[in-house]
Design an enzyme around this catalytic site. Structure first.
Site, mmCIF file in Angstrom:
data_model
loop_
_atom_site.group_PDB
_atom_site.id
_atom_site.type_symbol
_atom_site.label_atom_id
_atom_site.label_comp_id
_atom_site.label_asym_id
_atom_site.label_seq_id
_atom_site.Cartn_x
_atom_site.Cartn_y
_atom_site.Cartn_z
ATOM 1 C CG ASN A 1 94.991 154.612 -56.136
ATOM 2 O OD1 ASN A 1 95.063 153.516 -56.675
ATOM 3 N ND2 ASN A 1 94.768 154.747 -54.832
ATOM 4 C CD GLU B 1 84.202 162.358 -54.877
ATOM 5 O OE1 GLU B 1 83.742 162.153 -56.003
ATOM 6 O OE2 GLU B 1 85.417 162.403 -54.643
ATOM 7 C CB SER C 1 99.589 160.415 -44.485
ATOM 8 O OG SER C 1 98.284 159.902 -44.589
ATOM 9 C CB CYS D 1 96.486 164.137 -52.319
ATOM 10 S SG CYS D 1 94.788 163.855 -51.766
ATOM 11 C CB CYS E 1 94.146 156.245 -51.283
ATOM 12 S SG CYS E 1 93.752 154.851 -50.267
ATOM 13 C CB CYS F 1 92.150 168.833 -48.350
ATOM 14 S SG CYS F 1 93.370 168.533 -47.043
ATOM 15 C CB CYS G 1 86.672 155.659 -47.261
ATOM 16 S SG CYS G 1 87.973 156.880 -47.440
ATOM 17 N N GLY H 1 89.903 165.727 -46.966
ATOM 18 C CA GLY H 1 90.157 166.612 -45.843
ATOM 19 C C GLY H 1 91.124 166.059 -44.816
ATOM 20 C CB CYS I 1 99.651 166.019 -50.058
ATOM 21 S SG CYS I 1 99.528 166.226 -48.263
HETATM 22 N N1 SAH Z 1 94.458 164.119 -44.687
HETATM 23 C C1 SAH Z 1 94.497 162.818 -44.051
HETATM 24 C C2 SAH Z 1 93.281 162.001 -44.391
HETATM 25 C C3 SAH Z 1 93.186 161.573 -45.850
HETATM 26 S S1 SAH Z 1 93.705 159.926 -45.919
HETATM 27 C C4 SAH Z 1 95.779 162.096 -44.416
HETATM 28 O O1 SAH Z 1 96.445 162.542 -45.352
HETATM 29 O O2 SAH Z 1 96.139 161.131 -43.760
HETATM 30 C C5 SAH Z 1 93.998 159.644 -47.586
HETATM 31 C C6 SAH Z 1 95.220 158.733 -47.760
HETATM 32 O O3 SAH Z 1 95.435 158.514 -49.148
HETATM 33 C C7 SAH Z 1 96.477 159.414 -47.223
HETATM 34 O O4 SAH Z 1 97.340 158.486 -46.656
HETATM 35 C C8 SAH Z 1 97.050 159.977 -48.490
HETATM 36 O O5 SAH Z 1 98.398 160.244 -48.354
HETATM 37 C C9 SAH Z 1 96.765 158.869 -49.476
HETATM 38 N N2 SAH Z 1 96.833 159.335 -50.857
HETATM 39 C C10 SAH Z 1 96.686 160.588 -51.317
HETATM 40 N N3 SAH Z 1 96.801 160.630 -52.646
HETATM 41 C C11 SAH Z 1 97.028 159.360 -53.049
HETATM 42 C C12 SAH Z 1 97.192 158.754 -54.325
HETATM 43 N N4 SAH Z 1 97.132 159.482 -55.433
HETATM 44 N N5 SAH Z 1 97.387 157.418 -54.368
HETATM 45 C C13 SAH Z 1 97.396 156.681 -53.243
HETATM 46 N N6 SAH Z 1 97.232 157.203 -52.012
HETATM 47 C C14 SAH Z 1 97.044 158.527 -51.925
#
Ligand code: SAH
Length: 331
Positions: A268, A74, A192, A102, A310, A95, A88, A140, A99
């Site tokens: 989110n 996406e 992150s 996510c 995100c 991935c 974005c 990813g 986490c």
């Molecule tokens: N893998 C990399 C690139 C993805 S960035 C990274 O983690 O930095 C995506 C961002 O959205 C990251 O900061 C991640 O922690 C955040 N994120 C993941 N799940 C989320 C959620 N449910 N709500 C808000 N932010 C989230």
């Protein structure tokens, strides 16, 4: 071009049209008609096909894209009131990291995307309108595919996105941060972080066991020393997990305000069984950071009603569930 017996400069003609948002070979009027026809017949215009496109009420567009070997990914276009158009993009299909908060981490990992599959995401939106910022915050972990990510970054300025307006976000994959430090492009680094405490961070982000936060911060500081570009910290706000004022203090004690700028991300909804912090808790957290001299902002949430925000990027069934969870339906 070789196979077609064409001179090499034809390639740069094609790229120039493409980078400016042209949607087909047919429109490339400085190419001979027979060449336009031959390309149309033999060379797919993009490495990606559009499976679905969702439009959010705030102007955000999410595209569900498919590679030639049927991997899904996406990409999102975010439109801001000040005219900024920010992409974005995804670096991987799925991935491999897990986490807990996510949605992407719950879908099956596909593979690294090629540099053209990354660029074709940007080009898809460039065909809709001009774009000027890009963040590698889609699906990813970009640092696990950094050669292809950097190869794509090298070409982004020709699409309208300078290196200074391009940010690569990482969970703290140290070899990648080091490689980015050595690369001449003035790209932005985002980390992150999500929890200052090691045990909690490992709970939320198992990768913390492999690359513990203190080592990651040292790598970020080396990046700053070399590049003189501030590092952005992303911190997703989870109610009762990482959002207390004490935790804000702990976070502040780790971060030098000269080097880091903090972005607090409202959580989110995914199907992870976690709840986002209240606006009041987020503001109190921000105030505590600011009282300690740190620059902290609360991220504007975009595209939530189409599960494009995100952490909601998970193609297929998962994104449908996430969309239903926020009560908006998905298309
Ligand atoms: N893998 C990399 C690139 C993805 S960035 C990274 O983690 O930095 C995506 C961002 O959205 C990251 O900061 C991640 O922690 C955040 N994120 C993941 N799940 C989320 C959620 N449910 N709500 C808000 N932010 C989230």
């Amino acid at each position: 071009m070789n196979e077609l017996g064409e001179p090499a400069y034809r390639l740069s003609q094609v790229w120039k049209w493409t980078a400016q948002g042209t949607s087909s070979y047919a429109e490339m009027t400085n190419l001979p008609q027979r060449l336009r026809d031959a390309l149309t017949e033999r060379v797919p215009f993009s490495t990606l096909t559009v499976e679905h496109e969702a439009h959010a009420s705030d102007g955000t567009i999410k595209a569900l894209l498919r590679t030639q070997d049927d991997r899904v990914l996406e990409a999102v276009l975010m439109r801001y009131h000040d005219g900024r158009r920010s992409l974005c993009v995804s670096s991987q299909s799925g991935c491999p990291l897990t986490c807990s908060f996510c949605a992407t981490g719950r879908m099956k990992f596909g593979r690294n995307l090629t540099s053209w599959e990354i660029l074709d995401q940007a080009l898809h939106f460039r065909r809709i309108e001009q774009v000027d910022h890009c963040v590698f915050m889609g699906m990813g972990e970009p640092m696990m595919n950094l050669d292809n990510v950097l190869a794509a970054c090298r070409r982004l300025p020709e699409i309208g996105i300078t290196h200074r307006r391009t940010a690569i976000s990482t969970v703290g994959w140290i070899p990648g941060i080091q490689q980015m430090t050595d690369d001449p492009m003035p790209l932005r680094l985002a980390l992150s972080l999500h929890a200052a405490d090691g045990a909690l961070r490992s709970d939320l982000m198992p990768v913390n066991d492999r690359y513990p936060l203190p080592d990651v911060l040292r790598a970020c500081e080396a990046f700053y020393e070399r590049k003189r570009r501030m590092v952005f910290i992303e911190y997703v706000m989870l109610a009762g997990v990482n959002d207390s004022v004490g935790q804000a203090r702990e976070l502040a004690s780790l971060l030098d305000p000269k080097i880091y700028k903090i972005n607090l991300i409202p959580y989110n909804p995914t199907d992870a069984g976690l709840a986002g912090s209240s606006p009041r808790a987020i503001e109190a957290f921000r105030d505590e950071l600011e009282a300690r001299g740190l620059n902290a902002t609360i991220r504007l949430t975009r595209g939530r009603d189409i599960a494009a925000a995100c952490g909601q990027l998970a193609a297929g069934a998962l994104s449908q569930q996430a969309a239903v969870a926020v009560g908006a339906g998905s298309s």
